[in-house]
Structure formats: C-alpha cells, structure tokens
Write a protein that holds these residues in place. Structure first.
Motif, PDB file in Angstrom:
ATOM      1  N   LYS A  92       0.831  -1.219   0.000  1.00  0.00           N
ATOM      2  CA  LYS A  92       0.000   0.000   0.000  1.00  0.00           C
ATOM      3  C   LYS A  92       0.859   1.259   0.000  1.00  0.00           C
ATOM      4  O   LYS A  92       0.381   2.346  -0.303  1.00  0.00           O
ATOM      5  CB  LYS A  92      -0.970   0.003   1.185  1.00  0.00           C
ATOM      6  CG  LYS A  92      -0.341   0.304   2.527  1.00  0.00           C
ATOM      7  CD  LYS A  92      -1.398   0.391   3.610  1.00  0.00           C
ATOM      8  CE  LYS A  92      -0.720   0.563   4.979  1.00  0.00           C
ATOM      9  NZ  LYS A  92      -1.668   0.633   6.073  1.00  0.00           N
TER      10      LYS A  92
ATOM     11  N   LYS B 218      -0.519   6.045  -3.661  1.00  0.00           N
ATOM     12  CA  LYS B 218      -0.810   7.115  -2.709  1.00  0.00           C
ATOM     13  C   LYS B 218      -1.606   8.249  -3.353  1.00  0.00           C
ATOM     14  O   LYS B 218      -2.240   9.029  -2.663  1.00  0.00           O
ATOM     15  CB  LYS B 218       0.499   7.656  -2.110  1.00  0.00           C
ATOM     16  CG  LYS B 218       1.239   6.636  -1.249  1.00  0.00           C
ATOM     17  CD  LYS B 218       2.606   7.154  -0.825  1.00  0.00           C
ATOM     18  CE  LYS B 218       3.374   6.055  -0.067  1.00  0.00           C
ATOM     19  NZ  LYS B 218       4.784   6.433   0.170  1.00  0.00           N
TER      20      LYS B 218
ATOM     21  N   ASP C  34     -15.325  10.972   1.662  1.00  0.00           N
ATOM     22  CA  ASP C  34     -14.599  11.375   2.853  1.00  0.00           C
ATOM     23  C   ASP C  34     -13.878  10.182   3.473  1.00  0.00           C
ATOM     24  O   ASP C  34     -12.727  10.282   3.899  1.00  0.00           O
ATOM     25  CB  ASP C  34     -15.577  11.974   3.874  1.00  0.00           C
ATOM     26  CG  ASP C  34     -15.380  13.472   3.992  1.00  0.00           C
ATOM     27  OD1 ASP C  34     -14.221  13.905   3.889  1.00  0.00           O
ATOM     28  OD2 ASP C  34     -16.376  14.199   4.186  1.00  0.00           O
ATOM     29  N   ALA C  35     -14.590   9.057   3.505  1.00  0.00           N
ATOM     30  CA  ALA C  35     -14.012   7.868   4.124  1.00  0.00           C
ATOM     31  C   ALA C  35     -12.741   7.450   3.390  1.00  0.00           C
ATOM     32  O   ALA C  35     -11.742   7.069   4.005  1.00  0.00           O
ATOM     33  CB  ALA C  35     -15.034   6.729   4.100  1.00  0.00           C
ATOM     34  N   GLU C  36     -12.797   7.574   2.068  1.00  0.00           N
ATOM     35  CA  GLU C  36     -11.637   7.187   1.262  1.00  0.00           C
ATOM     36  C   GLU C  36     -10.450   8.118   1.541  1.00  0.00           C
ATOM     37  O   GLU C  36      -9.322   7.665   1.728  1.00  0.00           O
ATOM     38  CB  GLU C  36     -12.045   7.272  -0.205  1.00  0.00           C
ATOM     39  CG  GLU C  36     -11.082   6.611  -1.151  1.00  0.00           C
ATOM     40  CD  GLU C  36     -11.562   6.730  -2.586  1.00  0.00           C
ATOM     41  OE1 GLU C  36     -12.762   7.019  -2.809  1.00  0.00           O
ATOM     42  OE2 GLU C  36     -10.729   6.557  -3.484  1.00  0.00           O
TER      43      GLU C  36
ATOM     44  N   ASP D  44      -9.967   9.773   4.156  1.00  0.00           N
ATOM     45  CA  ASP D  44      -9.532   9.500   5.518  1.00  0.00           C
ATOM     46  C   ASP D  44      -8.545   8.332   5.519  1.00  0.00           C
ATOM     47  O   ASP D  44      -7.508   8.359   6.175  1.00  0.00           O
ATOM     48  CB  ASP D  44     -10.754   9.173   6.379  1.00  0.00           C
ATOM     49  CG  ASP D  44     -10.458   9.391   7.845  1.00  0.00           C
ATOM     50  OD1 ASP D  44      -9.735  10.374   8.149  1.00  0.00           O
ATOM     51  OD2 ASP D  44     -10.908   8.579   8.671  1.00  0.00           O
ATOM     52  N   GLU D  45      -8.899   7.325   4.723  1.00  0.00           N
ATOM     53  CA  GLU D  45      -8.036   6.148   4.619  1.00  0.00           C
ATOM     54  C   GLU D  45      -6.695   6.539   3.995  1.00  0.00           C
ATOM     55  O   GLU D  45      -5.659   5.975   4.324  1.00  0.00           O
ATOM     56  CB  GLU D  45      -8.753   5.121   3.737  1.00  0.00           C
ATOM     57  CG  GLU D  45      -8.163   3.739   3.781  1.00  0.00           C
ATOM     58  CD  GLU D  45      -8.780   2.829   2.706  1.00  0.00           C
ATOM     59  OE1 GLU D  45      -9.962   3.049   2.359  1.00  0.00           O
ATOM     60  OE2 GLU D  45      -8.062   1.937   2.236  1.00  0.00           O
ATOM     61  N   TRP D  46      -6.753   7.487   3.079  1.00  0.00           N
ATOM     62  CA  TRP D  46      -5.531   7.866   2.356  1.00  0.00           C
ATOM     63  C   TRP D  46      -4.632   8.821   3.152  1.00  0.00           C
ATOM     64  O   TRP D  46      -3.499   9.060   2.766  1.00  0.00           O
ATOM     65  CB  TRP D  46      -5.897   8.466   0.997  1.00  0.00           C
ATOM     66  CG  TRP D  46      -5.519   7.544  -0.109  1.00  0.00           C
ATOM     67  CD1 TRP D  46      -4.363   7.581  -0.844  1.00  0.00           C
ATOM     68  CD2 TRP D  46      -6.245   6.410  -0.594  1.00  0.00           C
ATOM     69  NE1 TRP D  46      -4.329   6.540  -1.737  1.00  0.00           N
ATOM     70  CE2 TRP D  46      -5.471   5.812  -1.617  1.00  0.00           C
ATOM     71  CE3 TRP D  46      -7.466   5.831  -0.254  1.00  0.00           C
ATOM     72  CZ2 TRP D  46      -5.884   4.671  -2.312  1.00  0.00           C
ATOM     73  CZ3 TRP D  46      -7.882   4.699  -0.938  1.00  0.00           C
ATOM     74  CH2 TRP D  46      -7.108   4.138  -1.947  1.00  0.00           C
ATOM     75  N   GLN D  47      -5.179   9.401   4.250  1.00  0.00           N
ATOM     76  CA  GLN D  47      -4.377  10.357   5.016  1.00  0.00           C
ATOM     77  C   GLN D  47      -3.023   9.762   5.382  1.00  0.00           C
ATOM     78  O   GLN D  47      -1.981  10.390   5.234  1.00  0.00           O
ATOM     79  CB  GLN D  47      -5.139  10.766   6.279  1.00  0.00           C
ATOM     80  CG  GLN D  47      -4.309  11.683   7.168  1.00  0.00           C
ATOM     81  CD  GLN D  47      -5.068  12.126   8.402  1.00  0.00           C
ATOM     82  OE1 GLN D  47      -6.247  12.487   8.328  1.00  0.00           O
ATOM     83  NE2 GLN D  47      -4.411  12.088   9.542  1.00  0.00           N
ATOM     84  N   GLU D  48      -3.037   8.538   5.844  1.00  0.00           N
ATOM     85  CA  GLU D  48      -1.797   7.875   6.238  1.00  0.00           C
ATOM     86  C   GLU D  48      -0.840   7.758   5.054  1.00  0.00           C
ATOM     87  O   GLU D  48       0.369   7.904   5.200  1.00  0.00           O
ATOM     88  CB  GLU D  48      -2.140   6.481   6.774  1.00  0.00           C
ATOM     89  CG  GLU D  48      -0.933   5.766   7.340  1.00  0.00           C
ATOM     90  CD  GLU D  48      -0.918   4.275   7.019  1.00  0.00           C
ATOM     91  OE1 GLU D  48      -1.945   3.763   6.511  1.00  0.00           O
ATOM     92  OE2 GLU D  48       0.124   3.656   7.246  1.00  0.00           O
TER      93      GLU D  48
ATOM     94  N   HIS E 134      -8.368  16.403   5.968  1.00  0.00           N
ATOM     95  CA  HIS E 134      -7.721  15.107   6.102  1.00  0.00           C
ATOM     96  C   HIS E 134      -6.217  15.203   6.296  1.00  0.00           C
ATOM     97  O   HIS E 134      -5.484  14.289   5.974  1.00  0.00           O
ATOM     98  CB  HIS E 134      -8.050  14.236   4.892  1.00  0.00           C
ATOM     99  CG  HIS E 134      -9.489  13.854   4.855  1.00  0.00           C
ATOM    100  ND1 HIS E 134     -10.037  12.974   5.749  1.00  0.00           N
ATOM    101  CD2 HIS E 134     -10.518  14.279   4.086  1.00  0.00           C
ATOM    102  CE1 HIS E 134     -11.335  12.853   5.511  1.00  0.00           C
ATOM    103  NE2 HIS E 134     -11.650  13.640   4.508  1.00  0.00           N
TER     104      HIS E 134
END
Lengths: 420, 359, 219, 139
Positions: free
Chosen positions: A47, A53, A83-85, A87-91, A129
């Motif tokens: 990932k 990314k 938004d959820a996506e 949020d997942e991508w913030q990392e 995010h």
C-alpha cells in the motif's frame, strides 16, 4: 470549522494540470516506484507504493477531466471520491510520504509522483484530512510566526547568546545588507550553534548580513500540509521583509523544506518573481570555499558519511556544493552508493516528523532502518547532514535503535574548524 | 457397356476405349476410387439424355468459352453429347421467339426433371431492368426456370457468388443464384472462368449416380475445391523456406520462388488449378509466373488488390482523414469543457484560512 | 462468414475501422491530456548540465543506478518484450509490407526464422512479466482488470502471428485473420488504456525532466 | 528489345537441393502386395490412383525403379496416347493416360491379369466380325 469534501474536490479541480494528466495516463502499474520508496522497502507493504498514494487524485482527474470519465460519471459507472476514502488515504499521503521525490527519479515512464502528492495535499488539507500534528504546525506558523510558536523576543534572546559566545555582532533589521538570514525554529531551539557558525563565517568573509525581526522563520508548514494559500501567507512575510530591507539575497537555512518553500515555491505562491536572490547556506559556503575564504584550521579525522537532505539536494538542486564542503573539513569522508540525488530520505520530511501518532512514529522508526543500514554498511561512527528536520528525525532514529552514531550539522562543522 | 450414348459416340468415331480412358481420368480427378471409372463409363453409356437448360445472365460468356474451347473438344463435348442442351443462347442455332419457345417447350416437357445451368449473376436493381432477355428480367426467368428444375448448377463465380458484377459498388444490385433460388439443390462451380473438367465432372457425377457430388460450405464440389491452391502448389516449398519473389522480374521471380508477396491469393483460394492445370495440362497461372487472383472465392474482386500481399491491408486509410478530424474535434471539445471547468474552479476559489483545515 | 470473407473483412473494413478508431482515439486523448495546461514556473531557474526535458526523455530509457538489482524481472523482462515487439513490428517482412502499404516507406527486414524466434522470446518475456505481476505483492496490489486485459491484448497478436507463420492449430487463412483481428483490437484498445503510455511517456518524461531541470536537477 | 532479352527461364519444380523423396512411395509396395494376394485368392482386380497421391516425380521414379520393367508394353492410341506396361511384378500394371497434347492426365497401378482396357469388348468384336464379313464379301 469549515473543511469539507467539496472544498477538497474543488481544490483538486484547480490543481490538476497537463503533467498530472500525462502522468496518470502513462502509468503501467509496473510497481518500480515502490522500490524507490523507503516506506515500502522497509515495510514490504504494497500500500506504500507511491503511485497508489495518489489514487484519489487519479479518480478526480478521470471523473472531471477525461471524456470517458465524465461519461462514466454520467451513467453512474464511477463512484465519487468519499470522505471515508480520503480519511483512509491520510496515512498514505502524509504519514508515509515525506515528499522526498525518490519515486519521481525512477519511474520508467517519467512520472513525477511527488509533484502529484504535493498537489493531492491541496485537496487533503481543505477537506480536513491532514494529520493533527501538521495542522497545528501550520496553525502556529500562520498565527504566531513559527511551527513551534516561537516569538521574536525568544529569538532575540538566542541571538544575544550567540553574540556573547562568539563575541561577534549579529545585526537585526539592517537595511541594504547583502544577506538576510533566515532560521528555522528547530535551529533556534535545538541547534543554536548554527547561528554562531553563521556569524563567524560572515564575519570572516566580510559579508554584510542581517536578520529581520519581522521574518526570521524560514520553515513553511503551509507547503507541507499542502495549502498554497497558507504557504503564501507565510512566505509573504519573508518577501515583504526582504524587500523592505532591500537586501540582495535571502539566505535559506539548512532546513530542507524551508529552502523548497522560499526558493522554488515562493515566487509561484506570491505570483511574481522575487526582487532578490534566494541562496541556500551551502551555496554561499561553497562560493566562499571557491573564493578561498573558507580555509580550515584543521580537519575532522573521524570517518563519516553524508546524508543529503532530499529537499535541498534532489528536490532543491543544490547538488554540487555538499561534497566539496565536507571534503574541506573531513579527512575521511566516505561517499556512499545512494548519494546526492539518489539519497534515501531520513523518513521525517514533508511534515511527517510533525505527526506524533503512535502509528506514524512506529512507521518512521521502521523506515529509518534504511539510514541505519547505510551507516552500518559504511562502518562509520559519524554522519553529517545539513537540514534541521533531518537531524531531529535521525536523532530520533538513533535513539530508537540505541545507536551511538554522532550526528553533525555541516555548517557548524565547518564553523568549528574554520581558521580564525 | 452398352446403351444409346456409346452408340452415338461410336458413330462420331469415339471408341469405347477412348470413353473408358476418359472416364478413368475423370474419376481420378474427382477423387473417386479407381474402380469408379468403369462404373461411370457403364452408367453414362446407358444413360437417358437429360434435358439441360443453360441460362446466361450478367456474364461475359467466358464460362461458355472455357468449356467449348477446352483442349479436347471431343472429350469435353462428349459430356454435352450425353445431355440434351435445349437452350443455350450462345450455342443454339435458334434465335428470338424461336429460342424462347424452345426453352418453354423443354421446361414443360421435362418439368421437375431438367438440370438448370446458370452462368452470370442476377441484377436486382431497378427491378432487374439491368439485364433482360426477350423483355423479361433475369430474376424473373431464373425463378420460373428454377421452379421446374431438378437441380441448379451455378457455373462461374458470377452465378456462384455474384462475381465481378457484384464487385463494389455493385451498380446493378447483382446477386448470385443462391440468393434467389432457395428450394432447389445448387452446385456452385466458381472460377473466372471455371475449369472445364470441373463442369463436366459434376455433370458426369449427376449422370452416373443420379445425384449431386458432396459439397463444401460454399456449395462447391469437395472433390475439386477441397484443397487450397497453396496446399497443392509446386512453389509451396519456397514459401516454407521463406523465399519470395519481390517483383515480377527479380532473381526470385526467375528462380520461380513463391509469389506470396506479389499478392498471390493461393493460401486462401480453393480450386483445382494446381493439379488439373489449364490448356490441356500445359500450365496454370502460378506456373506462368503470376500469383493466384483467388477467382473461385466469393468477392475476390474486392479482396484488397491482386498485387497486395495477403498480409497487406486492403485500404486501411479509408476513414483516416475523417477519423483524425473527428478525433481532433472531440479532443478540442473536451479541451474546451475542461478549461471551462478548471477556470470556473479557479474563479470560485475561496482563499483558505487556518480554519479551513479542520472539519 | 467464411474464412476468406473473415480475412477480407479483417484486412479491409476491420482494419479501416481499427485504424480510424486508433487515429481518432490518439488525437482525442492527446488533445484532452495536453491542453489542460500548466502554470509557468516563476522561480528563477537554475541551469545544470544534463538537466532538461529532452535529456530525461532519453535518460529514463535506462534504469537509474541500483534499480536493475532491485527489480531485475521488471527491467529485463520489460526490455526484452518491448524490444522484441519493436523488432517484430518494425523488422518483420509482412509488417514492413503493411507499413509500406500504409505510408509508402519501407526498409530491409529480418529473416522470418529470426522473427519467429524473437516472437518466442517475446512471448516468454511477457509470460514472465505476467508471472511477476501475479507473484510480486506490489504488482498484484496495483493490478486492475485493465492490467490483465491489456496484457492479453498485447500478447494475442504475437501469439496468433507466430502460430499463423508456424501453421499451428488453425489453417493459415483463419489464423492470419485472427492475427489481424487481434492487432486491430490492440489498435482500438490502445488509446483508451494504459497502453497509451506508448504516446504519453514522452510527455511525462519531458514534464518531469523540465520541472526538475528548472531547479537544476537532472532526473 | 529482342525476344531473348526478356528474362524468362524454365524452372525446376523442385527446389534446388531437395532430393524430392517424400517417403510416400514405399508404403505403396505393401498395398500392392495385399492387392496381388487378393487377385490370386479371389481373382478380383484392384487399382491405385497415382495421380491422387502426394507423390513427387522423384517418388514416381523410385517406385518405377523398384517395380522394374516387365515383359509387356501396350500402347493405346485413343485421344492421346496411353501406355499400359506390365512391371517386373507380373500382375502389376503401370498405366499412364495422356491427352492429345501429350500431358499426363491420369496414372494408375492396376493389379489384374490383363487390364480391362486391353480386352476387346464383345460388341467391338461383333463390329470386327462385320468388318471381316464385309472384307470376305468383297473378295
């Protein structure tokens, strides 16, 4: 507060340009960028593949700027970015990307992936995010002048101490000086020796310099979080001060992102070329070396390797200065395989070092193994670098792995061995 | 071996042995077992002369020429002596109303039993007005004649597949026999012109066995059209070795190398030329140094040029200009839409403040 | 439809259509992509030798230091199949004949045995790349339907072309028709898939090279 | 330009360097053996159509050499010459039909005591009798 997904998408629609379109259309999913990313090489987790990314950016590009994407959107074949996506991508966009740009160097089809991450952050920032650590750093810089909330009286205090220890005068707000010196909060707080070193060198070279009480902070959390508007606010202070003091040059400190912010992003943020030159301290030092001013009293004997900060070397273009300078002061400089533009990041750039979640810190520690390996392979006890942020990250890494490697700043090292 | 035919032949000076020899050769060409030659001879010698009506439509008379000018008219003619050719415009002495009357009479007298041979395609454009005989359109005549026929033999590529009249842009709306006649057995003997022995072979088969030979998926007798020119070509070894003539007068052409690159359609053409040859076995196109045109295959005229190699495109840039214009137009259209969208996004940009970083 | 009609269709209308869609797609996509524009870089440029868009266009054809060792299959397999495809397409006699028919220029070709061998090597490299895509976590993770599909679309023309010339499985007429058809599918798919990298990689390398050359970094 | 300048040359049908032997001829001997046995046991004649088989001229020569020459050669002049030759194996006849131009139209190996074509047909014999009678009448 007012961050929203809509603002994020809106921001991405503004920044998507022909290079981004070309890059996404060129990607063949070969995965070679992963081999250039220390977060992937050290964790093995797919990932962390750089091109992955920027997947949300690709989705927005496809939906908004390609005919097929628009048609798919119309008939409901493509789902909007959520938004959820994000949020997942913030990392992926912040914790595991230091904007080091190594991936951009290896992509066989020529994709400049770090260019895309930087643009994606525009949307991530205004959609809420961005990680809390970078958010507060940005807030501090915009509201109180520096990421650590440092105010001028504190800086003045440090300058006074430097004057005392060096016995040299450090001018402030002096019009017409050749150089306006910028600092980074980290240097002021953690490595005040840098100021001493600079004062010595300027005096020895007989070059006039000054600090500005209105703009002393060079770092720009705005470009790290990815908000051009905020970055502009921060960089404008420097531009205004430099133009007010009518200096010829603005001296960027060792800090990598500071240099990126003022030298390369700065004119684009304020929307016009500068009336002064932006010079990195190493460029100045190398220039002095060539002029014969930078003569050494003695040389450091310890075998050592150099860590080239990404934003100064690979991304900043200060390619040639570091090696002659380290050779000027060190007898046993050992060039490593991946040096200069090929260097591996310390793992703390791009604002990553400001993220203090447990996961982010653990990830940084894992990623640091690559630096550890480089030191071990070279078999040296000393590493020299020239970026305050790298120094903090590397020292954290040393602590984590209980290494007793010495870490030195190049400018200080030169100053310490400078012929009086 | 007795019968009316053999007597007729004998009167014409054709000996029994000549006839036997001919039948043996015919059987061999039709890939029948060697013993069939004798059986054919026996059967044909005794056969009653069936009535045959030959209708020429949109044609060039090349098919008729091919059969009547074949190398040994007495032998090929023999077969025609076995039939009662009641109508053939080119050959018959009668003309005008007389000829039409002969046809009508034959059709009435042999209703349901006569063989119908057709050469030429049938034009359907302008209600068939492009080709008429005695004021009646070809399609009309064909329908009428086919109605009472036992079987139809489409001679030549025109009758079999439409041929040259049907070639693009097919101004007359030409179609093959099989497009019009749906309820009768049809044997296609394509070729431009067809090989004479193939025509007589089919007749002989019908006369001998009272049935039509086995046909392939394009309605052609398998015995003659079962293999491609390429499969039986004497130049095939050169193809396999990759030795090709590049022009008609280069070293390769002089050495008799494969003509593939000069447009030979042998690999995709089913016919017996390579084995039966032409002009009494003298030669055939490839032996004379010219590639096969593929004349026994449907739409050979539009196969992309006789001198274009099979691997070369027929006419690939037909829509290129139009496609380029459309592509550029679509691109420019999308480009305008994109720019409008991006400019709008930029125009409606709200300056970000620190507050915008948090939800 | 008979064999020959199928072949005639693929050589005629099929190829017309495929070339038309290809040209249409390529122009549309290129204009769509490259008219999005980009901002002028206002920072004072730094000049460095070897740093320019054009330099990067060429330099990226070679693996950057250390990368060959890190991903040998991607590089070696990639080189072999790309070069193999180029040899087959641009030096195979029937293909040069096709190009000559299309644009009127031709050049010497390689013997068909060599092209056949190249096809085998190319297919082996492609199978290796496919295995790598299945095996390697990063590649498998990145792969979408498009990656498998475009692999097949690229592989089939090589396979059918080789089988046609070797007279395998199907009669020449049918195999040749299938070969041309598969190449047509490739032409149609190319502008609308990642295969378009054949065009955009020059733009991408140039942009990357140019953006970084502005900072004096030869990338 | 003279006619000789036109570059046309007669070519061999087999490529140079090709021996031309396909290996298709030897199995025919086995088939002939079976046919000869059948002829001896049942008296039923049979034949092999050589022009229907993939034999090269070299194969034909091999076969002809293998069978060898026999004692009888019959020449039939009927719309072109035909030769009916017994081979070195009595009962096996090599039959070649040519057309009026001399081109071979078909070739057979016939396994029979006497080829059918050689025998005179009763009807023809009857015609012969008529001829003889006429000759006598004319004496």
């Amino acid at each position: 507060m007012s961050a929203s997904l809509e603002k994020g998408i809106h921001a991405l629609k503004e920044v998507i340009d022909a290079p981004i379109a070309s890059y996404f259309e060129s990607c063949v999913h070969c995965g070679l960028c992963a081999e250039a990313c220390l977060f992937h090489t050290e964790t093995g987790d797919p990932k962390y593949t750089p091109i992955h990314k920027v997947e949300p950016l690709r989705r927005v590009y496809e939906r908004e700027y390609t005919l097929l994407g628009r048609l798919k959107k119309m008939i409901g074949l493509s789902k909007p970015v959520t938004d959820a996506e994000l949020d997942e991508w913030q990392e992926l966009v912040y914790d595991s990307c230091t904007l080091c740009g190594r991936c951009s160097l290896v992509c066989p089809v020529g994709n400049d992936i770090v260019y895309m991450v930087r643009k994606l952050r525009e949307g991530m920032a205004v959609s809420g995010h961005a990680p809390a650590g970078i958010r507060s750093a940005t807030k501090n810089t915009v509201e109180s002048g520096g990421p650590m909330g440092l105010k001028w009286p504190a800086v003045a205090n440090v300058l006074r101490k430097a004057e005392e220890s060096t016995g040299l005068r450090i001018p402030v707000d002096q019009e017409g000086a050749e150089y306006m010196v910028l600092l980074s909060s980290m240097e002021i707080v953690n490595y005040p020796e840098y100021i001493d070193a600079l004062a010595k060198i300027f005096h020895k070279a007989g070059i006039s310099f000054t600090l500005s009480s209105e703009a002393y902070e060079a770092t720009n959390a705005g470009i790290q979080i990815g908000s051009s508007d905020l970055a502009k606010v921060i960089v404008s202070r420097i531009v205004d001060a430099a133009e007010k003091l009518k200096v010829k040059n603005v001296l960027s400190p060792e800090c990598g992102h500071a240099y990126m912010a003022i030298r390369w992003e700065g004119p684009n943020l304020v929307g016009r070329p500068f009336k002064f030159n932006v010079v990195h301290v190493l460029e100045l030092l190398d220039d002095l070396r060539l002029k014969g001013v930078l003569t050494m009293r003695d040389k450091l004997k310890d075998p050592l390797i150099l860590h080239d900060p990404c934003q100064i070397v690979r991304r900043g273009g200060v390619l040639q200065a570091p090696e002659p300078l380290i050779r000027q002061v060190a007898e046993n400089y050992i060039p490593i395989a991946d040096k200069q533009k090929l260097n591996w990041c310390c793992g703390g750039g791009g604002g990553a070092s400001a993220i203090h979640t447990e996961a982010a810190e653990a990830l940084r520690a894992t990623a640091f193994r690559i630096k550890k390996r480089q030191i071990e392979e070279a078999g040296v006890g000393t590493m020299v670098t020239f970026c305050a942020n790298c120094r903090i990250t590397i020292e954290e890494g040393f602590d984590h792995y209980e290494m007793n490697t010495k870490l030195l700043g190049l400018t200080e090292l030169l100053a310490a061995h400078l012929e009086a | 071996m007795q019968g009316p035919l053999i007597d007729t032949l004998a009167r014409q000076g054709v000996t029994r042995r000549t006839f036997l020899k001919y039948c043996a050769t015919l059987a061999s060409m039709m890939a029948l077992p060697p013993a069939a030659g004798r059986a054919m001879a026996e059967a044909m010698a005794a056969v009653r002369r069936p009535s045959v009506i030959w209708l020429p439509f949109q044609e060039c008379t090349g098919c008729t020429e091919s059969i009547t000018r074949s190398h040994s008219p007495t032998i090929e003619g023999m077969i025609f002596d076995m039939i009662s050719l009641d109508y053939q415009e080119t050959l018959m002495a009668a003309a005008g109303h007389q000829a039409e009357e002969a046809r009508q009479n034959a059709m009435k007298a042999n209703a349901g039993k006569y063989l119908l041979i057709v050469d030429g395609s049938i034009p359907l454009g302008q209600n068939g007005a492009y080709s008429c005989i005695g004021g009646r359109s070809n399609v009309d005549i064909l329908k009428e004649a086919a109605g009472g026929a036992a079987a139809v033999i489409a001679v030549g590529t025109c009758a079999s597949y439409g041929g040259i009249p049907k070639a693009n842009p097919n101004p007359t709306g030409a179609v093959p026999v099989s497009d019009i006649v749906k309820d009768k057995p049809i044997v296609n003997i394509p070729g431009c012109p067809p090989i004479p022995v193939v025509m007589t072979g089919v007749l002989a088969h019908y006369l001998t066995f009272g049935s039509l030979p086995e046909l392939d998926d394009k309605g052609r007798p398998k015995s003659f059209f079962g293999e491609t020119i390429h499969d039986r070509c004497y130049r095939r070894p050169f193809y396999d070795q990759g030795k090709f003539a590049k022009t008609f007068d280069d070293e390769g052409a002089r050495r008799g190398w494969c003509l593939f690159e000069l447009g030979c359609k042998g690999p995709v053409t089913h016919n017996a030329c390579a084995t039966v040859k032409w002009n009494g076995g003298t030669s055939w196109p490839v032996e004379s140094g010219h590639g096969c045109l593929g004349c026994s295959e449907p739409d050979f005229w539009d196969g992309g040029g006789f001198y274009k190699a099979l691997s070369a495109p027929a006419d690939p840039l037909k829509f290129a200009a139009a496609a380029s214009v459309v592509g550029a137009a679509v691109g420019v259209g999308v480009s305008f839409a994109n720019r409008a969208k991006k400019n709008k996004a930029k125009a409606t940009h709200e300056t970000i403040t620190v507050a915008d970083l948090e939800k | 439809m008979t064999d020959l009609q199928f072949l005639t269709w693929t050589r005629g209308p099929g190829l017309d259509l495929a070339v038309a869609v290809f040209l249409l797609g390529v122009l549309w996509r290129l204009i769509e992509i490259y008219t999005l524009g980009r901002k002028k870089d206002l920072a004072a440029p730094r000049h460095a030798p070897g740093a320019s868009g054009l330099h990067t266009v060429f330099r990226r054809s070679l693996p950057p230091p250390g990368m060959l060792k890190r991903s040998p299959v991607s590089y070696i397999g990639g080189y072999v199949f790309h070069i193999g495809l180029a040899i087959i397409v641009f030096l195979g006699a029937p293909h040069v004949l096709l190009i000559k028919n299309l644009v009127g220029v031709s050049w010497p070709t390689l013997p068909s045995q060599f092209i056949g061998l190249t096809a085998v090597v190319t297919m082996a490299a492609m199978v290796l790349m496919l295995a790598d895509r299945i095996n390697k976590p990063v590649k498998r993770f990145l792969s979408t339907f498009e990656d498998w599909f475009t692999w097949a679309v690229t592989f089939l023309p090589v396979l059918t072309g080789w089988m046609a010339t070797q007279h395998l499985l199907l009669p020449y007429t049918q195999m040749l028709a299938l070969h041309i058809l598969s190449a047509e599918i490739l032409l149609v798919v190319l502008p609308f898939s990642k295969l378009f990298h054949g065009f955009t990689l020059f733009g991408s390398r140039w942009y990357n090279g140019r953006v970084n050359a502005h900072k004096g970094v030869p990338v | 330009m003279s006619l000789d300048a036109i570059p046309i040359q007669v070519v061999h049908t087999t490529p140079p360097g090709e021996p031309g032997l396909t290996g298709n001829a030897p199995p025919l001997l086995r088939e002939l053996l079976e046919q000869v046995e059948r002829l001896l046991e049942t008296g039923v004649p049979s034949a092999i159509d050589l022009s229907a088989l993939p034999l090269t001229p070299a194969d034909m020569d091999w076969l002809r050499n293998a069978l060898g020459p026999g004692e009888i050669d019959v020449t039939l002049d009927a719309n072109g010459e035909s030769t009916l030759s017994e081979t070195g194996c009595p009962g096996v006849w090599w039959i070649t039909h040519r057309n009026e131009q001399g081109a071979v139209t078909s070739q057979f190996l016939e396994v029979t005591f006497v080829p059918e074509l050689v025998k005179a047909h009763p009807q023809d014999v009857a015609m012969g009798r008529e001829t003889l009678e006429r000759l006598l009448a004319d004496l």
